[in-house]
Design a protein around this motif. Structure first.
Motif, PDB file in Angstrom:
ATOM      1  N   GLN A  98       7.498   8.193  -8.945  1.00  0.00           N
ATOM      2  CA  GLN A  98       7.568   6.834  -8.413  1.00  0.00           C
ATOM      3  C   GLN A  98       6.794   6.765  -7.111  1.00  0.00           C
ATOM      4  O   GLN A  98       6.753   7.725  -6.332  1.00  0.00           O
TER       5      GLN A  98
ATOM      6  N   GLY B  83      14.823   2.365  -9.945  1.00  0.00           N
ATOM      7  CA  GLY B  83      14.057   1.394 -10.735  1.00  0.00           C
ATOM      8  C   GLY B  83      13.090   2.025 -11.721  1.00  0.00           C
ATOM      9  O   GLY B  83      12.590   1.344 -12.626  1.00  0.00           O
TER      10      GLY B  83
ATOM     11  N   CYS C 243       7.763  -0.554  -1.489  1.00  0.00           N
ATOM     12  CA  CYS C 243       8.760  -1.218  -2.334  1.00  0.00           C
ATOM     13  C   CYS C 243       8.888  -2.698  -2.010  1.00  0.00           C
ATOM     14  O   CYS C 243       8.552  -3.167  -0.938  1.00  0.00           O
ATOM     15  N   ASP C 244       9.357  -3.423  -2.986  1.00  0.00           N
ATOM     16  CA  ASP C 244       9.545  -4.861  -2.848  1.00  0.00           C
ATOM     17  C   ASP C 244      10.941  -5.139  -2.305  1.00  0.00           C
ATOM     18  O   ASP C 244      11.861  -4.367  -2.474  1.00  0.00           O
TER      19      ASP C 244
ATOM     20  N   ARG D 231      17.157   1.460  -4.448  1.00  0.00           N
ATOM     21  CA  ARG D 231      16.850   0.549  -5.553  1.00  0.00           C
ATOM     22  C   ARG D 231      15.523   0.923  -6.198  1.00  0.00           C
ATOM     23  O   ARG D 231      15.385   0.943  -7.425  1.00  0.00           O
ATOM     24  N   ARG D 232      14.531   1.252  -5.366  1.00  0.00           N
ATOM     25  CA  ARG D 232      13.222   1.594  -5.920  1.00  0.00           C
ATOM     26  C   ARG D 232      13.293   2.920  -6.679  1.00  0.00           C
ATOM     27  O   ARG D 232      12.655   3.083  -7.722  1.00  0.00           O
TER      28      ARG D 232
ATOM     29  N   CYS E  42      11.573   0.316   4.622  1.00  0.00           N
ATOM     30  CA  CYS E  42      12.715  -0.208   3.872  1.00  0.00           C
ATOM     31  C   CYS E  42      14.044   0.196   4.481  1.00  0.00           C
ATOM     32  O   CYS E  42      14.135   1.160   5.230  1.00  0.00           O
TER      33      CYS E  42
ATOM     34  N   CYS F 165       8.516   4.670  -1.148  1.00  0.00           N
ATOM     35  CA  CYS F 165       9.331   3.485  -0.850  1.00  0.00           C
ATOM     36  C   CYS F 165       8.652   2.589   0.169  1.00  0.00           C
ATOM     37  O   CYS F 165       9.040   1.453   0.348  1.00  0.00           O
TER      38      CYS F 165
END
Length: 614
Positions: A579, A564, A585-586, A560-561, A553, A582
């Motif tokens: 979490q 989130g 992550c999308d 952002r992740r 990423c 990353c």
């Protein structure tokens, strides 16, 4: 060697001659070019001695240790001189401290052997081992001083694990400090080791010394010692010891450091001045003449014939030769060593690959009143004066002040993004944390913004202790959002964060009325104007371990992740959620994302607004 006579079976001199010299590279931490080779002696399998240390102990008991060390040293020099790069790098050789107590320990034979091998004395670095203490500190100091007069370099080996590291550092005034592998092993996941190494580096650089990190075996350790400021690196990650010179390389760019070699920034390059240095062996009269002619720096750098920095001659130290009533007579006095070497002292040195922040930190740590001598791989480049360094320090202070949060004085969004970008570029492993307050709006509404500010300051103060205890980076995104990055794994990071949240949850009760604490919360209006009960203020956290070496990423995706997971953390009983990395992550459909957390935060607030009627 199957038919050894009884007289040679346990003879240290015989087995020293049979010793196999291996070489291990020492490389520049940033450029990865070879700075030197350490000679390591391995004994044949037939030897009755379990190790070279056992052989040295036996030689000492028989009053032969000076002869054994001379054999090993001359063998290493002879082998080293055959390498095509030998004249451009250094040979690092260990010498047992007990040699310095012997009456026959003069370096003359070694100096002559260097010349016979077409090497300069400056090509040799003697490592003072602390495996056993010397019998006499005075003899050690005198002999080391004699080696240094011949321009042989000195290093303290295994610093931190010996009998009296700081005492030896003061006694022998070395050129190098080699940090023991105990402190570099797992330095990337053990904050205490990282803190110790950072402080050793600051101390060494303030004294004008260079630092070698020993025993580096993993890329993460390499990144950690480099980030701690170590100048050179040695260990299995670079190369294992080898008896074959053909196996050695001038540089090791394949080592996965995750960061490109440093270079001089345009700003720093513009500030470097380049006075002509004095050469080793030159008469001190040259320095006197230059100062008399109006030379405008307080010191003149001194180098050897290959450009290696030896130190500097300061105007303050030879003022009696420049302006004194008897200066002419003193300059003619045959009984005084008239070479610049006799007047040169060690001054702080900065590598041109250092960042602006690293140069300012080195200057501050050195408490220098002269500036920094600038080097590239220990060779002279120029000088950063006091004025130039103060300019850099001022520019950095202004940049930090502009980015600081005005309430908590913690680093703001730009500093956070810069830290994440640096970790990404370096391929480091970090456990990142996003903090957010729960029930902050109703607390503000009932108790007022001053009480809200006190809560933010309370958390910021606890974060500062958290930073100190865990070598973390901390920042204030804005409002009640905070950030931290720790050099530990997820499990240790979760435990540290849980302790921080529990402490804040307890301490913040002091800001409430007793009746509200007893009730476990307060009544207030929610965002939609509806009156309801809110529990006491607490902080929640999203914890995300990131391996930046394999991360797919950009900075925006990482941040952002991380943020989130906020909603899930608020729902968690303990306020913490782990979490996923990353790397999973999308990415937004258009592939774009803002790297400004304040904008992202505003969008989240908008998402929480009341629904519009049709």
């Amino acid at each position: 060697m199957k038919h050894l006579s009884p007289s040679t079976l346990d003879d240290p001199l015989f087995w020293a001659e049979k010793g196999i010299i291996n070489f291990q590279p020492i490389v520049n931490a940033r450029s990865l070019r070879v700075h030197g080779l350490e000679a390591l002696t391995r004994l044949p399998s037939e030897s009755p001695f379990a190790s070279i240390f056992e052989l040295l102990d036996c030689a000492y008991a028989r009053d032969q240790i000076h002869l054994v060390e001379r054999i090993l040293l001359t063998k290493a020099i002879s082998r080293f001189s055959r390498w095509e790069m030998a004249h451009r790098v250094r040979l690092f050789c260990n010498i047992d401290n007990r040699v310095f107590d012997h009456h026959d320990s003069s370096p003359i034979n070694i100096i002559n052997h260097l010349k016979d091998s077409r090497l300069m004395p400056s090509n040799l670095c003697i490592e003072i081992s602390e495996r056993v203490p010397p019998d006499s500190d005075e003899k050690l100091a005198r002999l080391v001083e004699l080696y240094q007069k011949f321009n042989v370099r000195i290093a303290i080996d295994d610093f931190g694990r010996g009998y009296s590291g700081l005492e030896t550092l003061t006694l022998v005034n070395p050129h190098y400090v080699k940090i023991d592998q105990f402190f570099t092993r797992h330095i990337d996941t053990e904050p205490r080791k990282a803190a110790i190494v950072q402080n050793v580096v600051r101390m060494a650089h303030s004294l004008g010394l260079l630092v070698v990190a020993e025993g580096v075996e993993r890329p993460a350790e390499m990144r950690a010692v480099r980030d701690a400021g170590c100048d050179f690196v040695q260990g299995f990650l670079i190369a294992r010891p080898t008896p074959h010179l053909a196996d050695l390389s001038p540089s090791y760019p394949s080592v996965d450091t995750g960061r490109a070699p440093g270079h001089v920034t345009r700003r720093i390059g513009d500030l470097i001045v380049t006075p002509e240095p004095l050469r080793s062996g030159a008469p001190i009269a040259e320095a006197v003449a230059r100062f008399r002619q109006g030379y405008d720096l307080p010191f003149i750098p001194v180098t050897d014939e290959d450009g290696f920095i030896l130190g500097a001659v300061r105007e303050a130290d030879i003022r009696h030769l420049i302006f004194g009533d008897y200066s002419s007579a003193l300059l003619r006095n045959k009984g005084i060593d008239q070479r610049v070497d006799a007047f040169a002292i060690r001054l702080p040195v900065g590598e041109i690959s250092f960042s602006q922040e690293e140069l300012v930190d080195a200057y501050i740590a050195a408490a220098s009143d002269t500036g920094l001598i600038m080097a590239k791989d220990e060779r002279y480049v120029g000088v950063l004066t006091n004025v130039a360094l103060l300019q850099l320090a001022s520019e950095r202070a202004v940049a930090i002040a502009r980015d600081q949060n005005p309430l908590t004085a913690l680093p703001g969004n730009q500093s956070i993004q810069h830290h994440v970008a640096a970790s990404l570029a370096a391929g480091e492993r970090r456990t990142m944390v996003f903090f957010d307050f729960d029930n902050f709006k109703p607390f503000n509404d009932k108790y007022g913004f001053e009480a809200g500010d006190r809560a933010l300051l309370m958390f910021a103060e606890q974060l500062a202790r958290f930073q100190h205890n865990h070598c973390a980076f901390i920042g204030h995104i804005g409002g009640d959002d905070f950030f931290a990055a720790l050099p530990v794994d997820a499990e240790e990071g979760m435990a540290a964060v849980a302790d921080l949240l529990a402490r804040f949850r307890s301490d913040v009760q002091s800001l409430y009325y007793h009746r509200d604490v007893a009730a476990g919360g307060i009544w207030s209006q929610d965002r939609f104007g509806k009156r309801r009960f809110f529990p006491l203020l607490r902080a929640s956290a999203v914890v995300m371990p990131v391996d930046f070496a394999s991360c797919r990423c950009d900075i925006a995706g990482i941040l952002r992740r991380l943020s989130g997971g906020k909603a899930e953390a608020k729902r968690a009983e303990n306020g913490i959620v782990l979490q996923s990395s990353c790397g999973q992550c999308d990415v937004d459909g258009d592939g774009a994302a803002s790297t400004d957390w304040s904008m992202a935060r505003n969008r989240r607030l908008a998402d929480d607004s009341p629904p519009q009627r049709a």
